[in-house]
Structure formats: C-alpha cells, structure tokens
Design a protein around this motif. Structure first.
Motif, PDB file in Angstrom:
ATOM      1  N   ALA A  41      -0.756   5.224   9.489  1.00  0.00           N
ATOM      2  CA  ALA A  41      -0.720   5.391  10.946  1.00  0.00           C
ATOM      3  C   ALA A  41       0.349   4.515  11.581  1.00  0.00           C
ATOM      4  O   ALA A  41       0.987   4.912  12.568  1.00  0.00           O
ATOM      5  CB  ALA A  41      -2.094   5.049  11.536  1.00  0.00           C
ATOM      6  N   LEU A  42       0.562   3.338  11.026  1.00  0.00           N
ATOM      7  CA  LEU A  42       1.545   2.412  11.576  1.00  0.00           C
ATOM      8  C   LEU A  42       2.945   2.662  11.020  1.00  0.00           C
ATOM      9  O   LEU A  42       3.936   2.567  11.744  1.00  0.00           O
ATOM     10  CB  LEU A  42       1.117   0.974  11.264  1.00  0.00           C
ATOM     11  N   LEU A  43       3.014   2.991   9.724  1.00  0.00           N
ATOM     12  CA  LEU A  43       4.292   3.208   9.056  1.00  0.00           C
ATOM     13  C   LEU A  43       4.238   4.526   8.278  1.00  0.00           C
ATOM     14  O   LEU A  43       3.991   4.534   7.071  1.00  0.00           O
ATOM     15  CB  LEU A  43       4.592   2.049   8.096  1.00  0.00           C
ATOM     16  N   PRO A  44       4.451   5.655   8.937  1.00  0.00           N
ATOM     17  CA  PRO A  44       4.399   6.945   8.240  1.00  0.00           C
ATOM     18  C   PRO A  44       5.432   6.999   7.113  1.00  0.00           C
ATOM     19  O   PRO A  44       6.584   6.590   7.286  1.00  0.00           O
ATOM     20  CB  PRO A  44       4.732   7.961   9.343  1.00  0.00           C
ATOM     21  N   HIS A  45       5.001   7.491   5.948  1.00  0.00           N
ATOM     22  CA  HIS A  45       5.890   7.596   4.795  1.00  0.00           C
ATOM     23  C   HIS A  45       5.303   8.622   3.835  1.00  0.00           C
ATOM     24  O   HIS A  45       4.134   8.997   3.952  1.00  0.00           O
ATOM     25  CB  HIS A  45       6.035   6.238   4.090  1.00  0.00           C
ATOM     26  N   GLN A  46       6.113   9.064   2.890  1.00  0.00           N
ATOM     27  CA  GLN A  46       5.640  10.050   1.921  1.00  0.00           C
ATOM     28  C   GLN A  46       5.081   9.402   0.660  1.00  0.00           C
ATOM     29  O   GLN A  46       4.078   9.853   0.120  1.00  0.00           O
ATOM     30  CB  GLN A  46       6.780  11.003   1.554  1.00  0.00           C
ATOM     31  N   VAL A  47       5.751   8.376   0.179  1.00  0.00           N
ATOM     32  CA  VAL A  47       5.361   7.743  -1.085  1.00  0.00           C
ATOM     33  C   VAL A  47       5.505   6.231  -0.942  1.00  0.00           C
ATOM     34  O   VAL A  47       6.495   5.744  -0.386  1.00  0.00           O
ATOM     35  CB  VAL A  47       6.253   8.213  -2.264  1.00  0.00           C
ATOM     36  N   GLU A 114      16.080   8.954   1.305  1.00  0.00           N
ATOM     37  CA  GLU A 114      17.016   7.923   1.763  1.00  0.00           C
ATOM     38  C   GLU A 114      16.456   7.058   2.890  1.00  0.00           C
ATOM     39  O   GLU A 114      16.945   5.946   3.126  1.00  0.00           O
ATOM     40  CB  GLU A 114      18.353   8.547   2.189  1.00  0.00           C
ATOM     41  N   ASN A 115      15.457   7.566   3.638  1.00  0.00           N
ATOM     42  CA  ASN A 115      14.808   6.737   4.650  1.00  0.00           C
ATOM     43  C   ASN A 115      13.682   5.952   3.981  1.00  0.00           C
ATOM     44  O   ASN A 115      12.638   6.508   3.642  1.00  0.00           O
ATOM     45  CB  ASN A 115      14.246   7.609   5.774  1.00  0.00           C
ATOM     46  N   LEU A 116      13.910   4.663   3.789  1.00  0.00           N
ATOM     47  CA  LEU A 116      12.920   3.860   3.082  1.00  0.00           C
ATOM     48  C   LEU A 116      12.865   2.451   3.647  1.00  0.00           C
ATOM     49  O   LEU A 116      13.800   1.988   4.309  1.00  0.00           O
ATOM     50  CB  LEU A 116      13.210   3.808   1.583  1.00  0.00           C
ATOM     51  N   LEU A 117      11.744   1.800   3.364  1.00  0.00           N
ATOM     52  CA  LEU A 117      11.549   0.392   3.701  1.00  0.00           C
ATOM     53  C   LEU A 117      11.220  -0.364   2.428  1.00  0.00           C
ATOM     54  O   LEU A 117      10.478   0.129   1.570  1.00  0.00           O
ATOM     55  CB  LEU A 117      10.399   0.219   4.693  1.00  0.00           C
ATOM     56  N   ILE A 118      11.759  -1.572   2.316  1.00  0.00           N
ATOM     57  CA  ILE A 118      11.561  -2.395   1.130  1.00  0.00           C
ATOM     58  C   ILE A 118      11.166  -3.795   1.565  1.00  0.00           C
ATOM     59  O   ILE A 118      11.756  -4.357   2.488  1.00  0.00           O
ATOM     60  CB  ILE A 118      12.848  -2.477   0.287  1.00  0.00           C
ATOM     61  N   GLY A 127       2.589 -14.901  -9.623  1.00  0.00           N
ATOM     62  CA  GLY A 127       3.518 -13.783  -9.622  1.00  0.00           C
ATOM     63  C   GLY A 127       3.797 -13.199  -8.248  1.00  0.00           C
ATOM     64  O   GLY A 127       3.057 -13.436  -7.288  1.00  0.00           O
ATOM     65  N   ALA A 128       4.861 -12.419  -8.167  1.00  0.00           N
ATOM     66  CA  ALA A 128       5.289 -11.808  -6.915  1.00  0.00           C
ATOM     67  C   ALA A 128       4.862 -10.345  -6.855  1.00  0.00           C
ATOM     68  O   ALA A 128       4.457  -9.753  -7.858  1.00  0.00           O
ATOM     69  CB  ALA A 128       6.812 -11.912  -6.784  1.00  0.00           C
ATOM     70  N   THR A 129       4.965  -9.770  -5.661  1.00  0.00           N
ATOM     71  CA  THR A 129       4.726  -8.338  -5.480  1.00  0.00           C
ATOM     72  C   THR A 129       5.895  -7.742  -4.710  1.00  0.00           C
ATOM     73  O   THR A 129       6.618  -8.441  -3.995  1.00  0.00           O
ATOM     74  CB  THR A 129       3.414  -8.067  -4.724  1.00  0.00           C
ATOM     75  N   PHE A 130       6.068  -6.431  -4.852  1.00  0.00           N
ATOM     76  CA  PHE A 130       7.197  -5.735  -4.237  1.00  0.00           C
ATOM     77  C   PHE A 130       6.722  -4.345  -3.816  1.00  0.00           C
ATOM     78  O   PHE A 130       5.987  -3.686  -4.555  1.00  0.00           O
ATOM     79  CB  PHE A 130       8.348  -5.626  -5.242  1.00  0.00           C
ATOM     80  N   PHE A 131       7.156  -3.908  -2.627  1.00  0.00           N
ATOM     81  CA  PHE A 131       6.665  -2.652  -2.071  1.00  0.00           C
ATOM     82  C   PHE A 131       7.835  -1.814  -1.557  1.00  0.00           C
ATOM     83  O   PHE A 131       8.726  -2.323  -0.875  1.00  0.00           O
ATOM     84  CB  PHE A 131       5.689  -2.931  -0.918  1.00  0.00           C
ATOM     85  N   VAL A 132       7.813  -0.528  -1.911  1.00  0.00           N
ATOM     86  CA  VAL A 132       8.839   0.404  -1.443  1.00  0.00           C
ATOM     87  C   VAL A 132       8.145   1.578  -0.767  1.00  0.00           C
ATOM     88  O   VAL A 132       7.313   2.257  -1.385  1.00  0.00           O
ATOM     89  CB  VAL A 132       9.717   0.938  -2.590  1.00  0.00           C
ATOM     90  N   LEU A 133       8.462   1.803   0.501  1.00  0.00           N
ATOM     91  CA  LEU A 133       7.965   2.960   1.231  1.00  0.00           C
ATOM     92  C   LEU A 133       9.093   3.986   1.280  1.00  0.00           C
ATOM     93  O   LEU A 133      10.112   3.772   1.952  1.00  0.00           O
ATOM     94  CB  LEU A 133       7.533   2.565   2.645  1.00  0.00           C
ATOM     95  N   PHE A 134       8.910   5.083   0.546  1.00  0.00           N
ATOM     96  CA  PHE A 134       9.912   6.153   0.481  1.00  0.00           C
ATOM     97  C   PHE A 134       9.564   7.263   1.471  1.00  0.00           C
ATOM     98  O   PHE A 134       8.393   7.528   1.736  1.00  0.00           O
ATOM     99  CB  PHE A 134       9.945   6.774  -0.918  1.00  0.00           C
ATOM    100  N   GLY A 135      10.615   7.947   1.950  1.00  0.00           N
ATOM    101  CA  GLY A 135      10.398   9.168   2.723  1.00  0.00           C
ATOM    102  C   GLY A 135       9.843   8.946   4.106  1.00  0.00           C
ATOM    103  O   GLY A 135       8.949   9.674   4.541  1.00  0.00           O
TER     104      GLY A 135
END
Length: 249
Positions: A41-47, A114-118, A127-135
């Motif tokens: 709802a806050l950050l619409p994305h596909q994957v 190509e529209n993504l957030l990292i 350990g670290a974590t990493f998140f990619v919001l695609f689409g």
C-alpha cells in the motif's frame, strides 16, 4: 542538500500501519502477507527479493514475494541463489542509498523492471540484509526511497526472524542434533584446515577427525567438505559458540 520529504496524512497512516503490522511478524507466511499488504500500500511494486547474509557475507536466506503471476524463468533470473539479479545487485551496491545501476540497466529493461528501489543495511552483528523492490509503477522519487529507509529496520527484523525460523525448522528435521565436537570440526573445515591440522588443534588424530566428518556428512546428507559447509551455513551451525580445545597455530 537532501530534499525535505513531507508526508501526507494518508501516507502517515499507511506508514504507521506498516510499522504496527511488522512488529509481530514471525514466519515466512506472515512476512509475505505483510509485504503484499501494508508494504504494498505504501510502496507499490511487482516483485520484492529479500536477501539475508551471514557475518562473512555468505548468502543465508532469500525470499521472493510478488503481486503478479511470475514466470519461473523471470523468478530464477531475479532470485537465483547463485547468480540472480538481486544477489548481483546486493554484491555491487551494498547498503548504498543511491547506488550506480548503469551495469544492470540493459538487463532491467529486458525484464521490464527498470523502476526499482534498493536498500540494504550496513554490516551488523549476525549479518546484513538487502532488499530490492522491482517493477514500481513509476520511476521512484525521493519520498519512495525515504519510505523504504524508514521501514528498513522492520524489513531487517522480519527477514532475520524468517531466516532463523526456517533454519531451526531444518535443523530440527535432522535425525539428531549436531554434536559440539562435530560443530567444532566443521568450524575448522570452513577455515580451510586439513584433517591433520584440525587434529593438531583439537588434540586428536587426523583419523578421528575423518571419522567425525563421515558421521557428520551422513547426518547432514552431504558428500564432501564444500557441501557440508554450505549445509552448515543454511542451518546456521556457525552461529553457535564453540569451545576450542586448543589454540589455532
């Protein structure tokens, strides 16, 4: 100078709801429902691909949540544990808020992502974590990066819980617990020590080390040292404190 981000009343409500809903997350199902509900709802994305790393930057766990029917080939290209796009982005960008994505633009366009957030955490204990919001539906703006920044601690905690819960479940499925001696030997195997070197460190013979390893292979369902190390990482066996019986030379 950083751009000031002022949240609308609706955005504030969405953000508060996302934070409140993230606090009780404990397992993979809850985490995925959260990513496809309050977070969506806050950050619409596909994957969204989420990666959990260990203290030595080894990949421990990966989650892929999507709001669309995702082709198996696309899923593999994005979230493959060995060379998926999300993993390569994580290795390339680390925790940078504005990473340089030029090496990946062609592949992103090909996938229509190509529209993504990292965003990733810095190196943290455990350990670290990493998140990619695609689409994302549109090119992300500074406010979208700000939302992700605010939610990063909750994403991190949720993924750590999911990874830990799944590791405990896999460990519980073993025929018996890994013994302290076996865990200790596996630690030195990961450090690159030979059976003879491990024997010298622990004050036992190389043959005894080999026998311990053979039993450990059968327990973990592996056939060699590399597979045993990988399985140990997946089960988080290296997180357990070991009592070394002798100092390494």
């Amino acid at each position: 100078m950083e751009q000031l981000v002022i949240l609308s009343k609706l955005e504030q409500e969405y953000l508060l709801h996302a934070i409140e809903a993230a606090i009780p997350l404990r397992d993979a199902r809850q985490f995925r429902l959260w990513t496809q509900g309050p977070l969506q709802a806050l950050l619409p994305h596909q994957v969204m691909v989420c990666l959990q790393f260990g203290e030595h930057d080894e990949l421990r766990h990966i989650e892929c949540a999507h709001s669309m029917v995702l082709d198996a080939g696309v899923h593999n290209r994005l979230a493959n544990r060995d060379d998926g796009l999300a993993l390569r982005l994580a290795r390339h960008c680390g925790g940078e808020a504005e990473p340089a994505l030029a090496p990946f633009l062609g592949e992103l366009r090909e996938l229509g992502m190509e529209n993504l957030l990292i965003r990733g955490t810095e190196r943290l204990p455990g350990g670290a974590t990493f998140f990619v919001l695609f689409g994302l539906p549109h090119r992300p703006r500074p406010r979208h990066a700000y939302f992700l920044e605010l939610l990063l601690p909750y994403l991190h905690m949720g993924l750590q819980r999911v990874g830990g819960s799944q590791a405990r479940t896999r460990a519980a499925a073993l025929a018996r617990p890994v013994s302290a001696r076996e865990a200790e030997i596996l630690h030195w195997v990961r450090e690159g020590k030979s059976n003879e070197e491990i024997g010298l460190i622990l004050g036992i013979s190389g043959l005894t080390v080999k026998n311990h390893l053979q039993r450990l292979y059968r327990l973990l369902g592996v056939s060699n040292r590399a597979h045993a190390i990988a399985r140990g990482m997946a089960l988080q066996l290296f997180d357990r404190p070991t009592q070394m019986l002798a100092r390494a030379a």
